[in-house]
Scaffold this motif. Structure first.
Motif, mmCIF file in Angstrom:
data_model
loop_
_atom_site.group_PDB
_atom_site.id
_atom_site.type_symbol
_atom_site.label_atom_id
_atom_site.label_comp_id
_atom_site.label_asym_id
_atom_site.label_seq_id
_atom_site.Cartn_x
_atom_site.Cartn_y
_atom_site.Cartn_z
ATOM 1 N N VAL A 184 33.692 39.316 38.776
ATOM 2 C CA VAL A 184 34.838 39.826 38.011
ATOM 3 C C VAL A 184 34.333 40.591 36.781
ATOM 4 O O VAL A 184 34.904 41.596 36.375
ATOM 5 N N HIS A 190 39.507 46.309 37.661
ATOM 6 C CA HIS A 190 40.675 45.431 37.547
ATOM 7 C C HIS A 190 41.334 45.494 36.158
ATOM 8 O O HIS A 190 42.418 44.941 35.975
ATOM 9 N N HIS A 195 44.353 43.137 32.805
ATOM 10 C CA HIS A 195 44.170 42.862 31.371
ATOM 11 C C HIS A 195 44.993 43.822 30.509
ATOM 12 O O HIS A 195 44.481 44.825 30.001
ATOM 13 N N ASP A 318 41.060 36.408 33.591
ATOM 14 C CA ASP A 318 39.906 36.419 34.502
ATOM 15 C C ASP A 318 39.738 35.076 35.218
ATOM 16 O O ASP A 318 39.420 35.030 36.401
#
Ligand code: FES
Ligand code: FE2
Length: 388
Positions: A184, A190, A195, A318
């Motif tokens: 991650v 992502h 986020h 996360d």
């Protein structure tokens, strides 16, 4: 990487040996042990270390393991000892340089050499004030050599004038495989979806530079927008000008990674590190520390507080994603992963793992108790190819 590599206990034991004991691990910063007698302990994958500021001014690392019957010689995670380290079991004592001073009731023991029966030393390297140790010999060059290419960018952060922001190290246990945490962390694909705060802070300006010669780098320069979220909006507003930083670093977050598991982040108002290491295939410890500037004023402290809020949200987000991807690896529906070009960092990281532990190339898990043997066979084939 194939799913079995995320839940094999046999593979985890190989990883502990090859990756964790034989690669540099960050322990703390020199400001955690500023005075003679100050120490910081660090346990990882069955090893116990203590970093000690000696009475002679030198910082050393030892195994936290009494040479009599193996007790911990220092029980607290960090602290201070006055000139001697006294083992809490039978009272053998050692100097802050690790040498044996006084075994309890020496007449009852064979004659012991002070150096040979001192605390066993551990290799140590210091880069920009950060203290790294290596439990066993390995191929990795010294940290200062590996990190050299980041020095010009990092130097203006003046890490010689940072001090711990908190009294204690933070750490927490996660019910996941350690590699899923790295996966991650090794891509920014992502960020826009997962986020919101980071997206608000640096958004499209964020990019990752994959692993090159054992280190990687990510940068997020703040976007021009004011920020929509409370913490981001106020952080952008409150963060003061930092005269020590060049223009391009005044408003950015920089992350520097050292293979296999260390990340140091340089923000205008603070410096932080974190790393993670396995306890078992499905259990990982994540540990880290935050540092602030010794001359921090109210405004800078407020900015640091806001940055921490942003980071706290990011960690929570996360943690959930890591858990889901780890669970997937055990599902019958899991067909492997499809990587975007924006996840190139994950690919490079997996390549580096496969290079060191080639059994990770196996699509299916080797038979029970055969992981180490299959891994060793790769090494034999390579040696034979070289010989030809
Ligand atoms: S184990 Fe340390 S003195 Fe006995
Ligand atoms: Fe993330």
């Amino acid at each position: 990487m194939p799913a079995w590599t995320y839940h094999s206990e046999e593979l985890t034991e190989i990883e502990k040996e090859v990756l964790f004991r034989r690669h540099w691990q960050i322990v703390c910063h020199v400001s955690n042990v500023p005075n003679p007698g100050d120490y910081m302990c660090f346990d990882m994958v069955g090893e116990r270390a203590v970093v000690m500021h000696g009475d002679d001014g030198r910082i050393r690392a030892f195994h936290n393991l009494c040479r009599h019957r193996g007790s911990r010689v220092l029980a607290e995670e960090q602290g201070h000892c006055k000139r001697v380290i006294t083992c809490p079991f039978h009272g053998w004592s050692y100097g802050t340089d690790g040498q044996l001073r006084n075994p309890a009731v020496p007449d009852s023991l064979p004659k012991l050499d002070k150096v040979e029966h001192g605390l066993k030393p551990i290799e140590l390297d210091i880069w920009m004030g950060f203290i790294f140790i290596r439990f066993k010999e390995g191929d990795q060059p010294p940290v200062s050599e590996l990190m050299k290419r980041h020095e010009a960018e990092v130097a203006p952060y003046q890490t010689e004038s940072i001090i711990p922001a908190y009294d204690r190290v933070w750490s927490h246990e996660m019910d996941v495989n350690w590699k899923a945490v790295r996966d991650v962390d090794n891509e920014g694909y992502h960020v826009p979806m997962a986020h919101p705060a980071l997206q608000d802070l640096y958004g499209k300006n964020y990019y990752d530079e994959a692993l090159v010669n054992g280190t990687n780098r990510s940068v997020g320069a703040f976007t021009e927008s004011d920020g929509r979220l409370w913490s981001v909006k106020n952080y952008k507003k409150i963060l003061p000008d930092r005269p020590n930083l060049p223009k391009e670093s005044k408003r950015k977050w920089l992350y520097v990674g050292l293979f296999p598991n260390t990340v140091i982040s340089f923000y205008p108002e603070s410096v932080n590190f974190y790393h993670e290491y396995p306890v078992a295939a499905g259990k990982t410890i994540q540990r880290g520390m935050s540092y602030r500037y010794a001359d921090e004023d109210r405004q800078l402290r407020l900015a640091r507080y806001l940055a921490e809020r942003i980071d706290r949200d990011t960690v929570d987000e996360d943690t959930q994603l890591i858990k889901w991807s780890c669970e997937a690896m055990e599902s019958s529906a899991f067909d492997g992963i499809i990587l975007s070009d924006r996840e190139y960092g994950v690919r490079c990281y997996h390549d580096a793992l496969r290079e060191r532990i080639p059994v990770m190339n196996e699509e299916q898990a080797p038979a029970f108790n055969q992981v180490a043997a299959v891994n060793a066979a790769y090494g034999d084939r390579k040696a034979a190819a070289v010989a030809e």
